[in-house]
Design an enzyme around this catalytic site. Sequence first.
Site, PDB file in Angstrom:
ATOM      1  N   PRO A 160      61.874  47.501  62.046  1.00  0.00           N
ATOM      2  CA  PRO A 160      61.862  46.078  61.662  1.00  0.00           C
ATOM      3  C   PRO A 160      62.018  45.926  60.142  1.00  0.00           C
ATOM      4  O   PRO A 160      61.077  46.166  59.398  1.00  0.00           O
ATOM      5  CB  PRO A 160      60.503  45.566  62.145  1.00  0.00           C
ATOM      6  CG  PRO A 160      59.703  46.764  62.503  1.00  0.00           C
ATOM      7  CD  PRO A 160      60.564  47.969  62.523  1.00  0.00           C
ATOM      8  N   ASP A 216      60.191  48.665  55.648  1.00  0.00           N
ATOM      9  CA  ASP A 216      59.788  48.719  57.049  1.00  0.00           C
ATOM     10  C   ASP A 216      58.512  47.877  57.196  1.00  0.00           C
ATOM     11  O   ASP A 216      57.466  48.249  56.658  1.00  0.00           O
ATOM     12  CB  ASP A 216      59.537  50.191  57.408  1.00  0.00           C
ATOM     13  CG  ASP A 216      59.135  50.391  58.856  1.00  0.00           C
ATOM     14  OD1 ASP A 216      58.693  49.419  59.497  1.00  0.00           O
ATOM     15  OD2 ASP A 216      59.252  51.538  59.337  1.00  0.00           O
ATOM     16  N   HIS A 217      58.625  46.794  57.918  1.00  0.00           N
ATOM     17  CA  HIS A 217      57.500  45.859  57.983  1.00  0.00           C
ATOM     18  C   HIS A 217      56.331  46.425  58.796  1.00  0.00           C
ATOM     19  O   HIS A 217      55.239  45.858  58.800  1.00  0.00           O
ATOM     20  CB  HIS A 217      57.972  44.523  58.581  1.00  0.00           C
ATOM     21  CG  HIS A 217      57.200  43.339  58.071  1.00  0.00           C
ATOM     22  ND1 HIS A 217      56.006  43.446  57.399  1.00  0.00           N
ATOM     23  CD2 HIS A 217      57.460  42.013  58.135  1.00  0.00           C
ATOM     24  CE1 HIS A 217      55.557  42.241  57.084  1.00  0.00           C
ATOM     25  NE2 HIS A 217      56.421  41.352  57.517  1.00  0.00           N
ATOM     26  N   ARG A 218      56.558  47.550  59.473  1.00  0.00           N
ATOM     27  CA  ARG A 218      55.433  48.182  60.172  1.00  0.00           C
ATOM     28  C   ARG A 218      54.544  48.926  59.186  1.00  0.00           C
ATOM     29  O   ARG A 218      53.376  49.173  59.434  1.00  0.00           O
ATOM     30  CB  ARG A 218      55.940  49.181  61.233  1.00  0.00           C
ATOM     31  CG  ARG A 218      56.743  48.521  62.343  1.00  0.00           C
ATOM     32  CD  ARG A 218      57.416  49.559  63.203  1.00  0.00           C
ATOM     33  NE  ARG A 218      58.246  50.459  62.392  1.00  0.00           N
ATOM     34  CZ  ARG A 218      58.921  51.488  62.883  1.00  0.00           C
ATOM     35  NH1 ARG A 218      58.866  51.758  64.169  1.00  0.00           N
ATOM     36  NH2 ARG A 218      59.648  52.254  62.098  1.00  0.00           N
ATOM     37  N   VAL A 274      54.765  48.277  55.553  1.00  0.00           N
ATOM     38  CA  VAL A 274      54.536  47.532  54.315  1.00  0.00           C
ATOM     39  C   VAL A 274      54.473  46.046  54.651  1.00  0.00           C
ATOM     40  O   VAL A 274      55.283  45.565  55.447  1.00  0.00           O
ATOM     41  CB  VAL A 274      55.724  47.784  53.348  1.00  0.00           C
ATOM     42  CG1 VAL A 274      55.615  46.918  52.113  1.00  0.00           C
ATOM     43  CG2 VAL A 274      55.829  49.261  52.973  1.00  0.00           C
TER      44      VAL A 274
END
Length: 454
Positions: free
Chosen positions: A249, A426-428, A430
């Site tokens: 993501p 990577d929104h998982r 950060v």
Amino acid sequence: MTKEQIQVPATGSDGEMEVIEISVEAGESIEQDQTIVVLESDKATIEVPATKAGKVEALQIKLGDKVKEGHVLLTLVCDDEAPGVKEKNITDTEKRQAEPATRSTKTETEAKAGKELEQDSQEEGSGQQNKNVAKKAASETLVVLDDLAEGAEVHAGPAVRKFAREHGVDLLRVAPTGPKSRILQEDVSNYIKNQVGLVQGSRFDHEHQPFGMQTALPDFKQFGEVSISAMSRIHIKTAENMQRSLSIPHVTQFDEADISEMEAFRQSQKKLAEAKGVKLTPMSFLLKACAYVLKTMPQFNVSIDLAQQQLVQKHYIHIGFAVDTRQGLLVPVIRDVDKKGLWQLAEECQDLAARARDRKLKPAEMQGACFTITSLGSIGGTAFTPIINSPEVAILGVSKAQMKPVYDQDGSLQARLMLPLSLSYDHRAVNGADGARFTSLLSKVLVDLRELLL
Ligand code: CAO
């Protein structure tokens, strides 16, 4: 008008076969070669096609019936000119043009026309004939389809189609690995495995499904002249990596850094650079600045292992940078960037980029990066959304610096050299606030070089 009885053809199976699917209805106009029923023996699934076009007068079987060679399946009313069939087709086409078809409509139409009579083991012999039938159906339906994949052909045997149906798999999404782009049962299994892996967050199975959800391509020759060439190994590898990264993501944070002072400093060093035989470009400053930010914000220097539910924190700072080569994109890695000075970084950058272009990089020189910089600054553009180089969790895209009017703290307008930054993360791993903090700190560091030079 004549009446025809369609019977179970010779299938090579002596025993009884069960009717597991009836694909047509009484009163329906059907085309020659369209699948009318699907039979299952203890060895294979067999799709029985209509030997002629016509209107189904009556079905002589029902689901679950056990049949053998010669058993009458249905009675067809045929007309040499088959006006009823033509009329029905026109009506159907008009109807489909008025209401755009869904993928399942296409799959059904294509599947019906592309069905094969023989068992999987006998498929190759009549492959071309079936291909032609499938092609015909595909071009007939093209007019109602709105994306490239919809015009695609699927080549798969009846057993594979049944397996896909049972598991709810759209064959258009499965990458074929069989001869002549045929989809094998293991391709469907691997597709299912990958989808389950994606849902459960485990790793993608690249060995068996290198391009993941690759959809079959249409025959582009029907649109115009084309030529086909093999992809280079680097191109294939890059495509695989990009595909893998697609499951991350991504969020991209945009910012600008005022590099007027940095550029003045760089220009002041040009003579010295020439004497040293080194090209001091903005890249060395970016490497140094990113190393500083990665040290200050270690949450960007991790890899996430969802299968083990672990974060891997790195205590070293190795940074990769994308090099555009004739063969494709390569990403050499500079080790311990935080411990090196601008001149050494410039030298290493120049050496690695030159060897990347001469194809002289060793594999180890492209491994172990914590973070990547991809600079299109010498080419142009104002911003872009770089794709994270997995298993890293962030990548910095740099576009061309431009002189811009900027108000200073006193409110007066100044001409400043502004460098566009595009940070994908990577929104998982950060969160968004840290994404914005990263680019703010990076801009600050690039504005005031003292942090870097000390
Ligand atoms: N803004 C304005 N000018 C810039 C700039 C920027 N952001 N970045 C570099 N430049 C200038 C340099 O200063 C140099 O000019 P001078 O000779 O006047 O100093 C000129 O552009 C050419 O620089 P360069 O390309 O030789 O060197 P570099 O260190 O900037 O870049 C490398 C090296 C290897 C990153 C680059 O050559 C390259 O391959 N870039 C493409 C990377 C790529 O394809 N990324 C996409 C990946 S995603 O598909």
